[in-house]
Design a protein around this motif. Structure first.
Motif, short mmCIF file in Angstrom:
data_model
loop_
_atom_site.label_atom_id
_atom_site.label_comp_id
_atom_site.label_asym_id
_atom_site.label_seq_id
_atom_site.Cartn_x
_atom_site.Cartn_y
_atom_site.Cartn_z
N LEU A 87 8.48 -0.16 -6.76
CA LEU A 87 9.76 0.54 -6.85
C LEU A 87 9.67 2.03 -6.54
CD1 LEU A 87 11.19 -1.22 -10.03
CD2 LEU A 87 12.00 -1.49 -7.67
N GLY A 88 8.50 2.48 -6.11
CA GLY A 88 8.34 3.88 -5.71
C GLY A 88 7.62 4.76 -6.71
N GLY A 89 7.06 4.17 -7.77
CA GLY A 89 6.33 4.95 -8.75
C GLY A 89 5.08 5.59 -8.16
N ASN A 90 4.74 6.76 -8.66
CA ASN A 90 3.56 7.50 -8.17
C ASN A 90 2.38 7.30 -9.12
OD1 ASN A 90 4.96 9.00 -5.94
ND2 ASN A 90 6.16 9.75 -7.67
N PHE A 91 1.17 7.46 -8.58
CA PHE A 91 -0.04 7.17 -9.34
C PHE A 91 -1.04 8.32 -9.21
CE2 PHE A 91 -4.38 5.60 -9.61
CZ PHE A 91 -4.36 4.91 -10.80
N VAL A 92 -1.68 8.66 -10.33
CA VAL A 92 -2.77 9.64 -10.34
C VAL A 92 -3.92 9.06 -11.15
CG1 VAL A 92 -3.51 11.93 -11.14
CG2 VAL A 92 -1.23 11.63 -10.12
N GLY A 93 -5.13 9.11 -10.61
CA GLY A 93 -6.32 8.67 -11.32
C GLY A 93 -7.27 9.84 -11.49
N ILE A 94 -7.87 9.94 -12.67
CA ILE A 94 -8.79 11.03 -12.96
C ILE A 94 -10.10 10.48 -13.50
CG2 ILE A 94 -9.16 13.16 -14.29
CD1 ILE A 94 -6.13 13.51 -14.40
N ILE A 111 -5.85 2.98 -6.32
CA ILE A 111 -6.71 4.12 -6.65
C ILE A 111 -7.63 4.47 -5.49
CG2 ILE A 111 -8.67 2.90 -7.71
CD1 ILE A 111 -8.47 5.12 -9.95
N GLY A 112 -7.91 3.52 -4.61
CA GLY A 112 -8.64 3.83 -3.39
C GLY A 112 -10.03 3.25 -3.28
N ALA A 113 -10.78 3.24 -4.38
CA ALA A 113 -12.15 2.71 -4.39
C ALA A 113 -12.59 2.56 -5.84
CB ALA A 113 -13.11 3.63 -3.64
#
Length: 271
Positions: A87-94, A111-113
């Motif tokens: 639905l367009g939510g944004n994601f940040v991983g730390i 997350i990419g990897a």
């Protein structure tokens, strides 16, 4: 070891968001961890994962997975995460957010990897690959930092990620065994303009990840915090959530929240 978090982090984010959005962006910071072998007992509450429902996630303009490890969501939570991203939510991983949900395809793409291993914590040099991004524009070209230099099980570029920071492998010692091709230069932080965890037909938000942030003292470093805040603000600027786009399907669309949050922010910063 996950960093000690204070409410001032949330407060700082809101103060940045107030002046840049029609309404105050809302972010859910999720820092749950689970052992590799789950141990069910009353002493290990799992209430946080109950926040991952369609109704609750729909309030937020971004999700921040902070230093998570293990199987931190059940199937219901994973479904809600998928729906949110669609639905367009944004994601940040730390930091160790790349070391959780290791068999969940949507999460791995978003997350990419996935994390592989890291050598012992030590001083290292981080090279800025792209200085034009809001998470890196304030950094020196060669950033000296003490942290864990992560290695990954795949190259984040394979899912369309753009690498922002790279570990200078000549600046530290790594005697571990490399079993996977993580690409070159060595990825340390990256972004996806369109998060790869979105299913066909969905509306992709943005995804940002940085592997740095192991030590508590790092979270008191202004340069590191500028890096983190720049990544979060960039993710929100996707214009796919209600704080910035009134026609979006998820996020905080209440314009009055900006005034409320701004006036209460100093109190919220007390830890």
């Amino acid at each position: 070891m996950a960093p000690t978090f204070h409410r001032s982090f949330v407060c700082l984010f809101f103060l940045h968001g107030v002046s840049m959005a029609a309404s105050t962006p809302h972010v859910l910071i999720y820092s749950a961890t689970e052992p590799e072998t789950p141990i069910l007992s009353p002493s290990m509450p799992r209430k946080d994962r109950t926040l991952f429902t369609d109704g609750n996630l729909s309030q937020y303009d971004a999700l921040v997975f902070l230093s998570n490890t293990g199987e931190v969501l059940d199937d219901t939570g994973k479904d809600a995460l998928q729906n949110y991203l669609n639905l367009g939510g944004n994601f940040v991983g730390i930091h160790s957010a790349t070391d959780c949900l290791n068999t969940t395809e949507l999460y791995g793409k978003e997350i990419g990897a996935y994390f592989d291993y890291h050598p012992e914590i030590q001083n290292a040099t981080i090279n800025v690959v792209d200085a034009s991004h809001p998470s890196t524009s304030m950094l020196p070209a060669q950033w000296q930092i003490r942290d864990e230099m992560y290695n990954f099980k795949s190259d984040p570029r394979n899912v369309g990620a753009v690498v922002l920071l790279s570990a200078d492998e000549s600046s530290y010692t790594d005697d571990g065994e490399r079993k996977y091709d993580q690409g070159s230069p060595h990825p340390t932080a990256w972004y996806q303009e369109q998060g790869a965890g979105v299913q066909d037909g969905g509306t992709p938000g943005r995804s940002f990840y940085t592997s740095l942030g192991h030590l508590n003292e790092t979270w008191h470093d202004e340069t590191f915090m500028a890096h983190i805040m720049g990544g979060i603000q960039w993710a929100l600027d996707a214009n796919t959530t209600r704080a910035f786009n009134s026609s979006a399907s998820v996020g905080n669309g209440d314009a009055s929240a900006a005034e409320t949050t701004s006036s209460s922010a100093p109190e919220a910063s007390q830890s």
